[in-house]
Design a protein around this motif. Sequence first.
Motif, mmCIF file in Angstrom:
data_model
loop_
_atom_site.group_PDB
_atom_site.id
_atom_site.type_symbol
_atom_site.label_atom_id
_atom_site.label_comp_id
_atom_site.label_asym_id
_atom_site.label_seq_id
_atom_site.Cartn_x
_atom_site.Cartn_y
_atom_site.Cartn_z
ATOM 1 N N UNK A 1 -10.540 68.081 39.755
ATOM 2 C CA UNK A 1 -9.808 68.317 41.004
ATOM 3 C C UNK A 1 -9.518 69.797 41.192
ATOM 4 N N UNK A 2 -8.960 70.420 40.171
ATOM 5 C CA UNK A 2 -8.548 71.811 40.317
ATOM 6 C C UNK A 2 -9.696 72.790 40.094
ATOM 7 N N UNK B 1 -8.859 76.384 52.748
ATOM 8 C CA UNK B 1 -9.088 74.947 52.650
ATOM 9 C C UNK B 1 -8.974 74.445 51.212
ATOM 10 N N UNK B 2 -9.614 75.169 50.277
ATOM 11 C CA UNK B 2 -9.693 74.687 48.893
ATOM 12 C C UNK B 2 -8.428 74.986 48.097
ATOM 13 N N UNK B 3 -7.883 76.170 48.261
ATOM 14 C CA UNK B 3 -6.774 76.579 47.404
ATOM 15 C C UNK B 3 -5.405 76.249 47.997
ATOM 16 N N UNK B 4 -5.267 76.344 49.309
ATOM 17 C CA UNK B 4 -3.960 76.058 49.903
ATOM 18 C C UNK B 4 -3.841 74.603 50.347
ATOM 19 N N UNK B 5 -4.780 74.129 51.156
ATOM 20 C CA UNK B 5 -4.682 72.752 51.659
ATOM 21 C C UNK B 5 -4.983 71.753 50.536
ATOM 22 N N UNK B 6 -6.180 71.832 49.951
ATOM 23 C CA UNK B 6 -6.545 70.924 48.857
ATOM 24 C C UNK B 6 -5.634 71.143 47.655
ATOM 25 N N UNK B 7 -5.303 72.398 47.372
ATOM 26 C CA UNK B 7 -4.436 72.699 46.239
ATOM 27 C C UNK B 7 -3.046 72.113 46.391
ATOM 28 N N UNK B 8 -2.474 72.228 47.595
ATOM 29 C CA UNK B 8 -1.136 71.672 47.824
ATOM 30 C C UNK B 8 -1.156 70.150 47.716
ATOM 31 N N UNK B 9 -2.194 69.525 48.290
ATOM 32 C CA UNK B 9 -2.325 68.070 48.223
ATOM 33 C C UNK B 9 -2.466 67.602 46.779
ATOM 34 N N UNK B 10 -3.314 68.284 46.005
ATOM 35 C CA UNK B 10 -3.550 67.897 44.612
ATOM 36 C C UNK B 10 -2.328 68.160 43.751
ATOM 37 N N UNK B 11 -1.634 69.256 44.026
ATOM 38 C CA UNK B 11 -0.411 69.557 43.276
ATOM 39 C C UNK B 11 0.644 68.491 43.519
ATOM 40 N N UNK B 12 0.757 68.037 44.771
ATOM 41 C CA UNK B 12 1.712 66.970 45.072
ATOM 42 C C UNK B 12 1.370 65.714 44.274
ATOM 43 N N UNK C 1 7.861 70.819 27.031
ATOM 44 C CA UNK C 1 7.142 72.091 27.026
ATOM 45 C C UNK C 1 5.807 71.988 27.756
ATOM 46 N N UNK C 2 5.179 70.798 27.672
ATOM 47 C CA UNK C 2 3.914 70.596 28.359
ATOM 48 C C UNK C 2 4.133 70.513 29.868
ATOM 49 N N UNK C 3 5.191 69.846 30.275
ATOM 50 C CA UNK C 3 5.523 69.765 31.704
ATOM 51 C C UNK C 3 5.779 71.154 32.264
ATOM 52 N N UNK C 4 6.523 71.967 31.515
ATOM 53 C CA UNK C 4 6.857 73.311 31.980
ATOM 54 C C UNK C 4 5.598 74.160 32.135
ATOM 55 N N UNK C 5 4.686 74.056 31.154
ATOM 56 C CA UNK C 5 3.450 74.840 31.212
ATOM 57 C C UNK C 5 2.608 74.450 32.426
ATOM 58 N N UNK C 6 2.402 73.149 32.611
ATOM 59 C CA UNK C 6 1.550 72.696 33.698
ATOM 60 C C UNK C 6 2.206 72.865 35.063
ATOM 61 N N UNK C 7 3.423 72.393 35.194
ATOM 62 C CA UNK C 7 4.074 72.438 36.490
ATOM 63 C C UNK C 7 4.431 73.869 36.884
ATOM 64 N N UNK C 8 4.928 74.628 35.911
ATOM 65 C CA UNK C 8 5.238 76.021 36.203
ATOM 66 C C UNK C 8 3.990 76.791 36.585
ATOM 67 N N UNK C 9 2.894 76.512 35.885
ATOM 68 C CA UNK C 9 1.637 77.179 36.211
ATOM 69 C C UNK C 9 1.142 76.851 37.604
ATOM 70 N N UNK C 10 1.290 75.596 38.016
ATOM 71 C CA UNK C 10 0.835 75.206 39.348
ATOM 72 C C UNK C 10 1.671 75.861 40.446
ATOM 73 N N UNK C 11 2.970 75.933 40.240
ATOM 74 C CA UNK C 11 3.840 76.573 41.231
ATOM 75 C C UNK C 11 3.480 78.049 41.370
ATOM 76 N N UNK C 12 3.326 78.718 40.225
ATOM 77 C CA UNK C 12 2.990 80.144 40.251
ATOM 78 C C UNK C 12 1.631 80.369 40.901
ATOM 79 N N UNK C 13 0.664 79.520 40.564
ATOM 80 C CA UNK C 13 -0.678 79.681 41.116
ATOM 81 C C UNK C 13 -0.686 79.454 42.624
#
Length: 301
Positions: free
Chosen positions: A170-171, A211-222, A259-271
């Motif tokens: 996906x990402x 399209x890929x990073x903002x629209x698809x990225x926001x949808x996939x992050x959700x 710690x895994x949640x923080x790494x993944x979720x924090x990384x997605x927010x920053x990205x």
Amino acid sequence: MLDPFFPPEPFLQQLVTPLCNALHLYSLPLHIHEILAVFILYHVIFEYLSPLFSGFFLEKQYTGLSRESKLRWNMHCVSMVQSVGISLLALWVMAMDTERQSMNHEERMWGYTGSAGMVQAFATGYFLFDLTVMIRCLDVFGIGMLTHAASCIVTYTLGFRPVFNYYGCVFMLYEMSTPFLNIHWFFDKLGMTGTKAQLYNGIALVSVFFSCRLVWGAYSSFNIYRDVWNAIHFDASATRLSTNDSMMMYGRDRSLPMWLIIIYMGGHVILQLLNVFWLGKMIAAIRKRFTPEAQAERKQK
């Protein structure tokens, strides 16, 4: 769906298995050969093939570059191969892997398919190569690119627990915008700044990036945020939701450490925030090349 790549050598798989088990990376031994193969491939392109072919076909343009520009040129060549290849591979797996398509919540979090693992391994091999180049050429690429490479290799390596195996493909679709970014950079180095070709490529770059990073990225992050939220409240002692034992055979750790949640979720927010920032920078850079002042300056040269 099984990994369509050839299997690892038994000796290599047995060699890394004890360490991988100790690190809870249970599916990594199945793909260690793919990581190493991709790492070697990109190293060969960066060190040998890009300088060779660029110097042969574009002798005047390439040989006249500074050391820094040559390193960046070679890196863009690797990036072009990686971004096109991994995007097509991810799309193919998403279309063909019926097991992955049928994954429920538990399987999306802790499940595994060989083909999705292959995509994850190819990405890990690239980020391993990327990290080594950023370390070797820190004076050229800077601490920001080194941090990006390190965070990517950590994130994709942790996926071999396995966790978020479903979301690896996906990402990876973020990379669909990268070829246009590389072409934009090459146009500048080839003396094609401000041409219609660069303008059309710039329009495609902004459109695909949005399209890929903002629209698809926001949808996939959700979607991944939702799955993580459900996983936090998942009762591991309850009856398994999964009906496919083959997809869950490597998911020994049905847990999601903080710690895994923080790494993944924090990384997605920053990205996602960086994607918005980069989009603005891209639009500004493209517009700058097509202002009347820039056009007049180029005509005077």
